[in-house]
Enzyme design. Structure first.
Site, PDB file in Angstrom:
ATOM      1  N   THR A 154     -20.114   7.816 -19.583  1.00 42.75           N
ATOM      2  CA  THR A 154     -18.757   7.903 -20.139  1.00 42.75           C
ATOM      3  C   THR A 154     -18.716   8.998 -21.192  1.00 42.75           C
ATOM      4  OG1 THR A 154     -18.242   5.608 -19.756  1.00 42.75           O
ATOM      5  CG2 THR A 154     -17.108   6.645 -21.590  1.00 42.75           C
ATOM      6  N   ARG A 182     -10.473  -3.981 -12.933  1.00 43.12           N
ATOM      7  CA  ARG A 182     -11.351  -4.171 -14.099  1.00 43.12           C
ATOM      8  C   ARG A 182     -11.079  -3.079 -15.140  1.00 43.12           C
ATOM      9  NH1 ARG A 182     -15.352  -0.927 -16.974  1.00 43.12           N
ATOM     10  NH2 ARG A 182     -16.956  -2.298 -17.785  1.00 43.12           N
ATOM     11  N   ASP A 185     -14.165  -1.193 -22.105  1.00 44.67           N
ATOM     12  CA  ASP A 185     -13.890  -1.020 -23.543  1.00 44.67           C
ATOM     13  C   ASP A 185     -13.172   0.294 -23.848  1.00 44.67           C
ATOM     14  OD1 ASP A 185     -16.381   0.214 -22.639  1.00 44.67           O
ATOM     15  OD2 ASP A 185     -16.566   0.919 -24.710  1.00 44.67           O
ATOM     16  N   GLY A 208     -19.202  -1.939 -21.034  1.00 45.79           N
ATOM     17  CA  GLY A 208     -17.891  -2.210 -21.614  1.00 45.79           C
ATOM     18  C   GLY A 208     -17.443  -3.658 -21.563  1.00 45.79           C
TER      19      GLY A 208
HETATM   20  C1  SD4 Z   1     -17.153   0.937 -19.258  1.00 47.09           C
HETATM   21  N1  SD4 Z   1     -18.074   1.741 -21.337  1.00 47.09           N
HETATM   22  O1  SD4 Z   1     -16.153   1.095 -18.572  1.00 47.09           O
HETATM   23  C2  SD4 Z   1     -17.733   2.125 -19.995  1.00 47.09           C
HETATM   24  C3  SD4 Z   1     -18.881   2.641 -19.191  1.00 47.09           C
HETATM   25  C4  SD4 Z   1     -19.728   3.627 -19.888  1.00 47.09           C
HETATM   26  O2  SD4 Z   1     -21.237   5.295 -19.784  1.00 47.09           O
HETATM   27  O3  SD4 Z   1     -19.744   3.791 -21.087  1.00 47.09           O
HETATM   28  N2  SD4 Z   1     -20.514   4.357 -19.181  1.00 47.09           N
HETATM   29  O4  SD4 Z   1     -17.734  -0.135 -19.365  1.00 47.09           O
END
Ligand code: SD4
Length: 293
Positions: A154, A182, A185, A208
Protein backbone atom coordinates in the site's frame (compact mmCIF):
# COMPACT_ATOMS: atom_id res chain seq x y z
CA UNK A 1 7.45 32.22 7.41
CA UNK A 2 8.77 29.51 5.12
CA UNK A 3 8.72 25.95 6.34
CA UNK A 4 11.11 23.07 5.88
CA UNK A 5 9.83 21.01 2.93
CA UNK A 6 9.70 17.26 3.34
CA UNK A 7 8.21 14.06 1.90
CA UNK A 8 7.83 10.50 3.22
CA UNK A 9 6.57 7.29 1.59
CA UNK A 10 5.85 3.70 2.62
CA UNK A 11 7.94 0.75 1.36
CA UNK A 12 10.97 0.77 -0.97
CA UNK A 13 8.88 1.16 -4.08
CA UNK A 14 7.89 4.68 -2.94
CA UNK A 15 11.42 5.92 -3.63
CA UNK A 16 10.79 7.23 -7.17
CA UNK A 17 7.51 8.69 -5.91
CA UNK A 18 9.26 10.56 -3.08
CA UNK A 19 11.90 11.66 -5.59
CA UNK A 20 9.12 13.16 -7.73
CA UNK A 21 7.58 14.78 -4.65
CA UNK A 22 10.93 16.37 -3.84
CA UNK A 23 11.14 17.93 -7.32
CA UNK A 24 7.57 19.19 -7.19
CA UNK A 25 7.95 20.64 -3.69
CA UNK A 26 11.21 22.37 -4.68
CA UNK A 27 9.33 23.81 -7.69
CA UNK A 28 6.89 25.41 -5.22
CA UNK A 29 3.87 23.14 -5.68
CA UNK A 30 1.44 22.70 -2.82
CA UNK A 31 1.34 19.58 -0.67
CA UNK A 32 -2.06 18.32 -1.85
CA UNK A 33 -1.23 18.63 -5.55
CA UNK A 34 2.07 16.88 -4.91
CA UNK A 35 0.48 13.95 -3.05
CA UNK A 36 -2.39 13.59 -5.54
CA UNK A 37 -0.25 13.83 -8.68
CA UNK A 38 2.46 11.46 -7.54
CA UNK A 39 0.02 8.98 -6.05
CA UNK A 40 -2.05 8.94 -9.26
CA UNK A 41 1.09 8.04 -11.22
CA UNK A 42 1.76 5.11 -8.92
CA UNK A 43 -1.89 4.01 -9.09
CA UNK A 44 -2.08 4.14 -12.86
CA UNK A 45 1.12 2.20 -13.43
CA UNK A 46 0.47 -1.53 -13.26
CA UNK A 47 4.01 -2.24 -12.05
CA UNK A 48 5.33 0.46 -9.71
CA UNK A 49 2.67 -0.25 -7.11
CA UNK A 50 3.90 -3.81 -6.88
CA UNK A 51 0.41 -5.28 -7.17
CA UNK A 52 -1.39 -3.66 -4.23
CA UNK A 53 -2.25 -0.24 -5.66
CA UNK A 54 -4.78 0.93 -8.25
CA UNK A 55 -4.35 -0.53 -11.74
CA UNK A 56 -2.42 -3.77 -11.43
CA UNK A 57 -3.58 -4.34 -7.85
CA UNK A 58 -4.79 -7.82 -6.84
CA UNK A 59 -8.53 -8.34 -7.39
CA UNK A 60 -11.10 -9.59 -4.88
CA UNK A 61 -12.08 -13.26 -4.82
CA UNK A 62 -14.49 -12.67 -7.70
CA UNK A 63 -11.61 -11.38 -9.82
CA UNK A 64 -12.64 -7.72 -9.64
CA UNK A 65 -10.18 -4.98 -8.64
CA UNK A 66 -11.65 -2.82 -5.86
CA UNK A 67 -9.63 0.10 -4.54
CA UNK A 68 -9.56 2.21 -1.38
CA UNK A 69 -7.95 5.66 -1.35
CA UNK A 70 -8.00 8.74 0.85
CA UNK A 71 -6.50 12.16 1.15
CA UNK A 72 -6.35 14.38 4.23
CA UNK A 73 -5.03 17.89 4.68
CA UNK A 74 -3.86 19.28 8.00
CA UNK A 75 -6.66 21.85 7.92
CA UNK A 76 -9.62 20.75 10.09
CA UNK A 77 -12.32 18.92 8.14
CA UNK A 78 -10.38 18.55 4.92
CA UNK A 79 -10.76 14.84 4.19
CA UNK A 80 -12.07 12.78 1.29
CA UNK A 81 -12.06 9.06 0.57
CA UNK A 82 -13.38 6.29 -1.64
CA UNK A 83 -13.66 2.62 -0.83
CA UNK A 84 -14.35 -0.57 -2.78
CA UNK A 85 -14.22 1.57 -5.93
CA UNK A 86 -14.19 -0.36 -9.21
CA UNK A 87 -12.95 0.55 -12.67
CA UNK A 88 -11.11 3.76 -11.81
CA UNK A 89 -7.35 3.67 -12.36
CA UNK A 90 -6.57 6.71 -10.18
CA UNK A 91 -8.77 6.41 -7.08
CA UNK A 92 -6.89 9.12 -5.15
CA UNK A 93 -8.07 11.71 -7.67
CA UNK A 94 -11.65 10.72 -6.89
CA UNK A 95 -10.87 10.91 -3.14
CA UNK A 96 -9.72 14.50 -3.62
CA UNK A 97 -12.92 15.33 -5.50
CA UNK A 98 -14.93 13.87 -2.62
CA UNK A 99 -13.03 16.23 -0.31
CA UNK A 100 -13.54 19.26 -2.54
CA UNK A 101 -16.80 18.78 -4.42
CA UNK A 102 -19.03 16.60 -2.28
CA UNK A 103 -20.85 17.33 0.98
CA UNK A 104 -19.69 13.89 2.12
CA UNK A 105 -16.34 12.52 3.25
CA UNK A 106 -16.37 8.85 2.19
CA UNK A 107 -18.12 7.26 -0.80
CA UNK A 108 -18.13 3.53 -1.49
CA UNK A 109 -18.75 1.03 -4.29
CA UNK A 110 -21.27 1.88 -7.02
CA UNK A 111 -22.01 5.26 -5.47
CA UNK A 112 -18.35 6.22 -5.55
CA UNK A 113 -18.08 5.09 -9.17
CA UNK A 114 -21.18 7.06 -10.18
CA UNK A 115 -19.79 10.15 -8.40
CA UNK A 116 -16.51 9.72 -10.32
CA UNK A 117 -18.32 9.35 -13.65
CA UNK A 118 -20.38 12.49 -12.97
CA UNK A 119 -17.11 14.36 -12.56
CA UNK A 120 -15.76 13.09 -15.86
CA UNK A 121 -13.71 10.07 -14.81
CA UNK A 122 -13.97 7.16 -17.25
CA UNK A 123 -14.72 3.74 -15.85
CA UNK A 124 -12.50 1.06 -17.27
CA UNK A 125 -13.26 -2.58 -17.92
CA UNK A 126 -11.97 -4.79 -15.13
CA UNK A 127 -9.58 -6.43 -17.62
CA UNK A 128 -7.78 -3.09 -17.93
CA UNK A 129 -7.43 -2.90 -14.16
CA UNK A 130 -5.66 -6.26 -14.02
CA UNK A 131 -2.04 -6.73 -15.04
CA UNK A 132 -0.54 -9.86 -16.52
CA UNK A 133 0.83 -10.66 -13.06
CA UNK A 134 -2.42 -10.19 -11.14
CA UNK A 135 -4.53 -11.99 -13.76
CA UNK A 136 -2.16 -14.97 -13.56
CA UNK A 137 -2.08 -14.87 -9.75
CA UNK A 138 -5.88 -14.86 -9.70
CA UNK A 139 -6.02 -17.94 -11.95
CA UNK A 140 -3.61 -19.69 -9.58
CA UNK A 141 -5.71 -18.65 -6.64
CA UNK A 142 -8.78 -20.18 -8.30
CA UNK A 143 -6.95 -23.40 -9.11
CA UNK A 144 -5.08 -23.90 -5.85
CA UNK A 145 -7.12 -21.68 -3.57
CA UNK A 146 -3.84 -20.31 -2.29
CA UNK A 147 -3.54 -16.74 -1.10
CA UNK A 148 -0.51 -14.74 -2.23
CA UNK A 149 2.05 -14.10 0.45
CA UNK A 150 3.98 -10.98 1.34
CA UNK A 151 1.52 -8.62 -0.24
CA UNK A 152 1.98 -5.37 1.61
CA UNK A 153 2.61 -2.58 -0.84
CA UNK A 154 0.00 0.00 0.00
CA UNK A 155 1.29 3.43 -0.78
CA UNK A 156 1.16 6.13 1.89
CA UNK A 157 2.65 9.53 1.07
CA UNK A 158 3.03 12.63 3.25
CA UNK A 159 4.13 16.02 1.91
CA UNK A 160 5.00 19.25 3.72
CA UNK A 161 5.27 22.23 1.40
CA UNK A 162 7.05 25.57 1.53
CA UNK A 163 4.01 27.37 2.94
CA UNK A 164 3.64 24.86 5.78
CA UNK A 165 0.72 22.87 4.35
CA UNK A 166 0.79 19.19 5.21
CA UNK A 167 -1.16 16.52 3.28
CA UNK A 168 -1.26 12.75 3.60
CA UNK A 169 -2.66 10.28 1.08
CA UNK A 170 -3.07 6.50 1.07
CA UNK A 171 -4.05 4.19 -1.79
CA UNK A 172 -4.48 0.43 -1.99
CA UNK A 173 -6.28 -2.39 -3.73
CA UNK A 174 -6.43 -3.95 -0.26
CA UNK A 175 -6.02 -7.54 0.81
CA UNK A 176 -5.47 -9.86 -2.18
CA UNK A 177 -8.59 -11.91 -3.06
CA UNK A 178 -10.61 -10.23 -0.32
CA UNK A 179 -14.38 -10.47 -0.07
CA UNK A 180 -16.19 -8.15 -2.47
CA UNK A 181 -17.07 -5.00 -0.52
CA UNK A 182 -14.27 -5.42 1.99
CA UNK A 183 -12.85 -2.08 3.13
CA UNK A 184 -9.50 -1.81 4.90
CA UNK A 185 -7.94 0.81 7.16
CA UNK A 186 -6.59 2.95 4.31
CA UNK A 187 -9.66 5.13 3.56
CA UNK A 188 -10.66 5.49 7.23
CA UNK A 189 -9.56 8.71 8.97
CA UNK A 190 -7.43 8.04 12.03
CA UNK A 191 -6.76 4.47 10.89
CA UNK A 192 -4.95 4.56 7.52
CA UNK A 193 -4.08 8.26 7.75
CA UNK A 194 -4.41 11.42 9.79
CA UNK A 195 -3.19 15.01 9.58
CA UNK A 196 -3.27 18.05 11.85
CA UNK A 197 -1.47 21.16 10.64
CA UNK A 198 -0.51 22.15 14.17
CA UNK A 199 1.37 18.88 14.60
CA UNK A 200 2.01 16.73 11.53
CA UNK A 201 0.62 13.65 9.82
CA UNK A 202 0.83 9.86 9.86
CA UNK A 203 -0.08 6.89 7.66
CA UNK A 204 -0.35 3.14 8.19
CA UNK A 205 0.14 0.04 6.08
CA UNK A 206 -0.28 -3.66 6.79
CA UNK A 207 -3.20 -5.83 7.85
CA UNK A 208 -6.05 -3.36 7.57
CA UNK A 209 -8.68 -5.61 9.09
CA UNK A 210 -6.67 -5.41 12.32
CA UNK A 211 -5.18 -1.92 11.93
CA UNK A 212 -8.60 -0.27 11.84
CA UNK A 213 -9.36 -1.50 15.35
CA UNK A 214 -6.61 0.72 16.84
CA UNK A 215 -6.81 4.11 15.05
CA UNK A 216 -3.00 4.18 14.95
CA UNK A 217 -2.60 7.20 12.64
CA UNK A 218 -4.74 9.38 14.93
CA UNK A 219 -2.84 8.06 17.94
CA UNK A 220 0.56 8.90 16.39
CA UNK A 221 -0.56 12.48 15.69
CA UNK A 222 -1.94 12.87 19.24
CA UNK A 223 1.36 11.72 20.74
CA UNK A 224 3.27 14.18 18.55
CA UNK A 225 0.86 16.85 19.83
CA UNK A 226 1.97 15.96 23.35
CA UNK A 227 5.57 16.60 22.33
CA UNK A 228 6.90 13.25 21.13
CA UNK A 229 9.11 13.11 18.04
CA UNK A 230 7.67 11.34 14.96
CA UNK A 231 9.83 8.31 15.70
CA UNK A 232 8.91 8.15 19.38
CA UNK A 233 5.23 8.56 18.56
CA UNK A 234 5.25 5.69 16.02
CA UNK A 235 7.15 3.47 18.44
CA UNK A 236 4.82 4.22 21.35
CA UNK A 237 1.74 3.45 19.26
CA UNK A 238 3.18 0.14 18.08
CA UNK A 239 4.30 -0.73 21.65
CA UNK A 240 0.83 0.06 22.95
CA UNK A 241 -0.78 -2.32 20.43
CA UNK A 242 1.80 -5.00 21.22
CA UNK A 243 1.23 -4.62 24.96
CA UNK A 244 -2.50 -5.00 24.49
CA UNK A 245 -2.50 -8.06 22.27
CA UNK A 246 0.81 -9.73 23.15
CA UNK A 247 4.13 -9.03 21.51
CA UNK A 248 4.26 -12.31 19.62
CA UNK A 249 0.69 -12.05 18.34
CA UNK A 250 1.10 -8.67 16.70
CA UNK A 251 -0.28 -8.41 13.18
CA UNK A 252 1.59 -6.70 10.34
CA UNK A 253 1.61 -2.95 10.75
CA UNK A 254 3.99 -0.26 9.52
CA UNK A 255 3.62 3.40 10.49
CA UNK A 256 5.20 6.54 9.02
CA UNK A 257 4.92 10.08 10.32
CA UNK A 258 6.13 13.59 9.62
CA UNK A 259 5.99 16.65 11.88
CA UNK A 260 5.79 20.32 10.94
CA UNK A 261 9.57 20.68 11.35
CA UNK A 262 10.04 18.23 8.49
CA UNK A 263 11.26 15.41 10.74
CA UNK A 264 10.09 11.89 9.88
CA UNK A 265 9.69 8.71 11.90
CA UNK A 266 8.44 5.16 11.56
CA UNK A 267 7.85 1.93 13.44
CA UNK A 268 6.84 -1.53 12.32
CA UNK A 269 6.06 -5.04 13.50
CA UNK A 270 7.78 -6.41 10.36
CA UNK A 271 10.81 -5.34 8.34
CA UNK A 272 9.62 -2.07 6.86
CA UNK A 273 11.57 0.10 4.42
CA UNK A 274 10.35 3.67 3.98
CA UNK A 275 11.69 6.60 2.02
CA UNK A 276 12.29 10.15 3.17
CA UNK A 277 13.53 13.49 2.00
CA UNK A 278 13.73 16.91 3.62
CA UNK A 279 15.59 20.08 2.73
CA UNK A 280 18.53 19.07 4.87
CA UNK A 281 19.15 16.06 2.61
CA UNK A 282 20.74 16.10 -0.83
CA UNK A 283 18.68 13.15 -2.02
CA UNK A 284 15.92 10.76 -1.01
CA UNK A 285 16.95 8.27 1.68
CA UNK A 286 15.68 4.77 2.23
CA UNK A 287 15.50 3.79 5.89
CA UNK A 288 14.57 0.39 7.23
CA UNK A 289 12.63 -0.27 10.41
CA UNK A 290 12.99 -3.65 12.02
CA UNK A 291 10.45 -4.94 14.53
CA UNK A 292 12.76 -4.18 17.45
CA UNK A 293 14.52 -1.06 16.18
C1 SD4 B 1 -5.46 -2.97 3.64
N1 SD4 B 1 -3.72 -1.76 4.79
O1 SD4 B 1 -6.33 -2.77 2.80
C2 SD4 B 1 -4.13 -2.26 3.50
C3 SD4 B 1 -3.17 -3.21 2.88
C4 SD4 B 1 -1.76 -2.77 2.92
O2 SD4 B 1 0.34 -2.93 2.10
O3 SD4 B 1 -1.33 -1.92 3.65
N2 SD4 B 1 -0.92 -3.35 2.12
O4 SD4 B 1 -5.59 -3.75 4.57
Amino acid sequence: HLSQMAAVGTWSFSRPAVERMRCMLLAGQNATDVVETVMAEVEDDADTGRHIVGRGGYPNFKGVVECDAAIMEGVPGRFGAVAALRGIAQPCRVARKVMEKSPHSLLVGDGAEAFAQDLGFTSEANDNMLSHHTATAYQEFLEKNQPVSGGHDTIGLIALDLSGNITVGVSTSGAPFKSPGRVGDSPLPGCGLYADHTVGAAAATGDGDKIMCYCPSFHVVQLMKQGLSPNEACHDVLADIQRRIGDDKCFEIGLISLNMKGEAGAASSVEFPYTFWNQGLDSVEELIKHPKS
